[in-house]
Design an enzyme around this catalytic site. Structure first.
Site, PDB file in Angstrom:
ATOM      1  N   HIS A 199      -4.777   1.289   7.317  1.00 55.93           N
ATOM      2  CA  HIS A 199      -3.310   1.979   7.368  1.00 55.93           C
ATOM      3  C   HIS A 199      -3.191   3.189   6.499  1.00 55.93           C
ATOM      4  O   HIS A 199      -2.677   4.098   7.060  1.00 55.93           O
ATOM      5  CB  HIS A 199      -2.336   0.696   7.299  1.00 55.93           C
ATOM      6  CG  HIS A 199      -0.769   1.302   7.461  1.00 55.93           C
ATOM      7  ND1 HIS A 199      -0.282   1.067   8.309  1.00 55.93           N
ATOM      8  CD2 HIS A 199       0.009   1.916   6.274  1.00 55.93           C
ATOM      9  CE1 HIS A 199       1.232   1.567   8.132  1.00 55.93           C
ATOM     10  NE2 HIS A 199       1.180   2.185   6.925  1.00 55.93           N
ATOM     11  N   GLU A 200      -3.412   2.592   5.061  1.00 60.54           N
ATOM     12  CA  GLU A 200      -3.447   3.776   4.243  1.00 60.54           C
ATOM     13  C   GLU A 200      -4.426   5.002   4.510  1.00 60.54           C
ATOM     14  O   GLU A 200      -4.049   5.955   4.128  1.00 60.54           O
ATOM     15  CB  GLU A 200      -3.569   3.109   3.120  1.00 60.54           C
ATOM     16  CG  GLU A 200      -2.749   2.095   2.336  1.00 60.54           C
ATOM     17  CD  GLU A 200      -1.139   2.467   2.598  1.00 60.54           C
ATOM     18  OE1 GLU A 200      -0.756   3.582   2.554  1.00 60.54           O
ATOM     19  OE2 GLU A 200      -0.534   1.503   2.949  1.00 60.54           O
ATOM     20  N   GLN A 238       2.656  10.013   1.118  1.00 59.36           N
ATOM     21  CA  GLN A 238       3.978   9.293   1.352  1.00 59.36           C
ATOM     22  C   GLN A 238       4.960   9.753   0.233  1.00 59.36           C
ATOM     23  O   GLN A 238       6.048   9.616   0.392  1.00 59.36           O
ATOM     24  CB  GLN A 238       3.870   7.714   1.411  1.00 59.36           C
ATOM     25  CG  GLN A 238       3.152   7.242   2.717  1.00 59.36           C
ATOM     26  CD  GLN A 238       2.985   5.856   2.680  1.00 59.36           C
ATOM     27  OE1 GLN A 238       2.267   5.330   2.265  1.00 59.36           O
ATOM     28  NE2 GLN A 238       4.039   5.234   3.278  1.00 59.36           N
ATOM     29  N   GLY A 272       0.840  -1.218  -0.111  1.00 56.07           N
ATOM     30  CA  GLY A 272       0.018   0.026   0.098  1.00 56.07           C
ATOM     31  C   GLY A 272       0.839   1.239   0.069  1.00 56.07           C
ATOM     32  O   GLY A 272       2.017   0.958   0.480  1.00 56.07           O
ATOM     33  N   CYS A 277       5.853   0.074   7.267  1.00 56.22           N
ATOM     34  CA  CYS A 277       5.457   1.050   6.572  1.00 56.22           C
ATOM     35  C   CYS A 277       6.594   1.631   5.593  1.00 56.22           C
ATOM     36  O   CYS A 277       7.705   1.822   6.005  1.00 56.22           O
ATOM     37  CB  CYS A 277       5.076   2.358   7.342  1.00 56.22           C
ATOM     38  SG  CYS A 277       4.202   3.831   6.602  1.00 56.22           S
ATOM     39  N   LEU A 278       6.278   2.270   4.452  1.00 53.33           N
ATOM     40  CA  LEU A 278       7.325   2.135   3.528  1.00 53.33           C
ATOM     41  C   LEU A 278       7.870   3.520   4.011  1.00 53.33           C
ATOM     42  O   LEU A 278       9.093   4.031   3.676  1.00 53.33           O
ATOM     43  CB  LEU A 278       6.741   2.417   2.068  1.00 53.33           C
ATOM     44  CG  LEU A 278       6.350   1.313   1.324  1.00 53.33           C
ATOM     45  CD1 LEU A 278       5.692   1.344  -0.057  1.00 53.33           C
ATOM     46  CD2 LEU A 278       7.437   0.249   1.395  1.00 53.33           C
ATOM     47  N   HIS A 327      -3.113   7.315   6.787  1.00 57.36           N
ATOM     48  CA  HIS A 327      -2.196   8.459   6.317  1.00 57.36           C
ATOM     49  C   HIS A 327      -2.700   9.724   5.623  1.00 57.36           C
ATOM     50  O   HIS A 327      -2.295  10.624   5.742  1.00 57.36           O
ATOM     51  CB  HIS A 327      -1.472   7.753   4.999  1.00 57.36           C
ATOM     52  CG  HIS A 327      -0.307   6.852   5.505  1.00 57.36           C
ATOM     53  ND1 HIS A 327       0.791   7.548   6.039  1.00 57.36           N
ATOM     54  CD2 HIS A 327       0.171   5.513   5.242  1.00 57.36           C
ATOM     55  CE1 HIS A 327       1.806   6.447   6.278  1.00 57.36           C
ATOM     56  NE2 HIS A 327       1.428   5.351   5.715  1.00 57.36           N
TER      57      HIS A 327
END
Length: 175
Positions: A137-138, A51, A46, A95-96, A141
């Site tokens: 999660h996304e 991000q 994701g 997380c990226l 963000h």
């Protein structure tokens, strides 16, 4: 398609509330394509627009981890949560924007979301398992929230220090 740099925590843009997407145009389609390419390359399941430094309500995801299975990329524009289950599930999240750091996060086991597709169609779907975790999660963000915000202060501070060190190391490598 262009791979976009992924912001690393702490970065103030990751803590901002994102603005709704006003129009689905060529630039937005390019952003979605770039985000999917960036997510797959990372690799991740994701990626939210903030991000990559774009403060708009958009995220992409694909929770198919089996390399033999066909990918199922999804682009969710202006998503909203319409229902969450009372039952919860704990999953070790990463997380990226917080590379190589993982922690258990408890979230609703199922979630229903409504969003607009790149074709301008409004759809609603219920997610469970990894898809539910990833979607929540996304979605977080887009509201300036990271999975770290679910952790205790000591663990959050320890990970933040590691990310600050990583950013310093990467900055030195570019010189």
């Amino acid at each position: 398609m262009t791979l976009r740099p992924i912001l690393i925590h702490p970065d103030p843009r990751l803590k901002k509330l994102c603005d709704p997407v006003a129009a689905i145009d060529r630039d937005l389609r390019r952003l979605a394509d770039d985000m999917l390419a960036t997510m797959y390359e990372a690799p991740g399941i994701g990626l939210a627009a903030p991000q990559v430094g774009v403060l708009r309500r958009l995220f992409v995801m694909d929770c198919i981890k089996d390399h033999a299975a066909a990918p199922q990329p999804m682009v969710l524009i202006n998503p909203e949560v319409t229902w969450v289950s009372e039952a919860t599930r704990t999953y070790e999240e990463g997380c990226l924007s917080v590379p190589e750091q993982f922690a258990d996060v408890t979230r609703p086991a199922e979630v229903r979301m409504r969003w607009t597709t790149l074709e301008g169609k409004v759809v609603e779907e219920q997610f469970d398992g990894l898809w539910a975790t990833c979607a929540q999660h996304e979605f977080d963000h887009l509201n300036g929230k990271l999975f770290l915000d679910y952790l205790g202060p000591l663990k959050r501070q320890m990970i933040t220090r590691k990310m600050e060190k990583l950013k310093r190391e990467r900055a030195r490598e570019t010189f």
